[in-house]
Design a protein around this motif. Structure first.
Motif, PDB file in Angstrom:
ATOM      1  N   SER A 223       0.858  -1.188   0.000  1.00 27.88           N
ATOM      2  CA  SER A 223       0.000   0.000   0.000  1.00 27.88           C
ATOM      3  C   SER A 223       0.887   1.229   0.000  1.00 27.88           C
ATOM      4  O   SER A 223       1.420   1.623   1.035  1.00 27.88           O
ATOM      5  CB  SER A 223      -0.914   0.005   1.237  1.00 27.88           C
ATOM      6  N   ILE A 235      -6.427  -5.261   2.120  1.00 24.90           N
ATOM      7  CA  ILE A 235      -5.768  -5.383   0.822  1.00 24.90           C
ATOM      8  C   ILE A 235      -5.985  -6.800   0.309  1.00 24.90           C
ATOM      9  O   ILE A 235      -5.717  -7.772   1.029  1.00 24.90           O
ATOM     10  CB  ILE A 235      -4.259  -5.091   0.935  1.00 24.90           C
ATOM     11  N   VAL A 243      -1.467  -6.853  -6.058  1.00 24.27           N
ATOM     12  CA  VAL A 243      -2.545  -6.146  -5.365  1.00 24.27           C
ATOM     13  C   VAL A 243      -3.737  -5.984  -6.299  1.00 24.27           C
ATOM     14  O   VAL A 243      -3.607  -5.475  -7.416  1.00 24.27           O
ATOM     15  CB  VAL A 243      -2.060  -4.767  -4.877  1.00 24.27           C
ATOM     16  N   ASP A 246      -7.022  -1.978  -2.556  1.00 25.72           N
ATOM     17  CA  ASP A 246      -6.392  -1.477  -1.328  1.00 25.72           C
ATOM     18  C   ASP A 246      -7.296  -0.386  -0.766  1.00 25.72           C
ATOM     19  O   ASP A 246      -7.492   0.654  -1.393  1.00 25.72           O
ATOM     20  CB  ASP A 246      -5.001  -0.923  -1.662  1.00 25.72           C
TER      21      ASP A 246
END
Length: 268
Positions: A223, A235, A243, A246
């Motif tokens: 993040s 997340i 990812v 987030d």
């Protein structure tokens, strides 16, 4: 006649003198009263001025604290220290040369030699009976954040499991003193929401309320942005570890069964 006029004049002068004394006394009393009133006014104004000054000082102190202290439910994550970055790995050593005929471990057959008899094949082992498929019990949801746990180790285990079964990895960064985190835990522990978690995610809860620098590093890795983080930070990672979403960037969903349930279904 003349003596009578003189007496009358003297009497008039005495009367005027008698009138002047009360007038002067009254003037003196008025001045004294005005002085006392002015002193009283100053005395009354002094506490008020002190109170106003104290109030202004307290307001300035509160404003200064609001600039330095994070809001409730948030935690400040310091930026990464460049000096603590891992060194760039050196180039790997060259692979050893492939073994050539005649090198150690390889014995060439002499010219003109006859091949020996073929070795007998080993007897086939009986196959074990097929066992019943194992059923893995789903772990009960554990609220809170273990400040002594190794966050990176838990994350690595979750990513290995995700690579095997295709589930997503849900990182939950929070603190045991965070009210929002407690509200989210309450929802995650409900049967319907917990079923969504178990069916589609490997949940990893990581404590960032105890100022653990290693856990801060994990958070910064997935993040970006730094600064104050509103907890919980949720997340979602794909099985390869990329990812997908987030909440530090998008904002948290409503910490209710509907809000978190919709979030879990969207990213499952």
């Amino acid at each position: 006649m003349s003596s009578r006029a003189h007496r009358s004049a003297r009497h008039g002068r005495r009367s005027r003198r008698g009138l002047r004394i009360p007038v002067i006394a009254a003037a003196v009393a008025t001045v004294a009263a005005l002085g006392a009133a002015w002193a009283g006014t100053q005395a009354l104004r002094s506490p008020g001025s002190t109170a106003a000054s104290t109030t202004a000082s307290a307001a300035a102190s509160a404003e200064a604290r609001s600039r330095t202290e994070p809001a409730p439910g948030t935690v400040f994550v310091p930026p990464a220290d460049p000096s603590s970055a891992p060194a760039t790995p050196s180039a790997s050593a060259p692979a050893p040369p492939a073994a050539t005929q005649g090198s150690a471990g390889v014995s060439p057959s002499p010219a003109g030699s006859k091949p020996g008899p073929a070795a007998a094949a080993p007897a086939a082992k009986p196959k074990p009976a097929a066992s019943a498929p194992k059923t893995t019990a789903k772990a009960a949801f554990a609220p809170g954040y273990d400040s002594a746990a190794d966050g990176q180790q838990a994350l690595d285990a979750a990513l290995r499991a995700a690579a095997a079964d295709g589930k997503q990895v849900l990182l939950d960064f929070g603190a045991n003193w965070c009210g929002n985190c407690k509200a989210a835990d309450k929802v995650f522990g409900q049967p319907a929401t917990n079923a969504l978690l178990n069916d589609s995610y490997h949940l990893v809860k990581i404590d960032i309320g105890s100022q653990n620098s290693a856990n801060f590093s994990i958070l910064r890795k997935y993040s970006s942005g730094g600064g104050s983080y509103k907890m919980p930070v949720l997340i979602v990672l794909s099985p390869p570890g990329t990812v997908r979403t987030d909440t530090h960037q998008t904002g948290n969903p409503a910490l209710t069964a509907d809000g978190l349930g919709s979030f879990l279904r969207q990213w499952s």
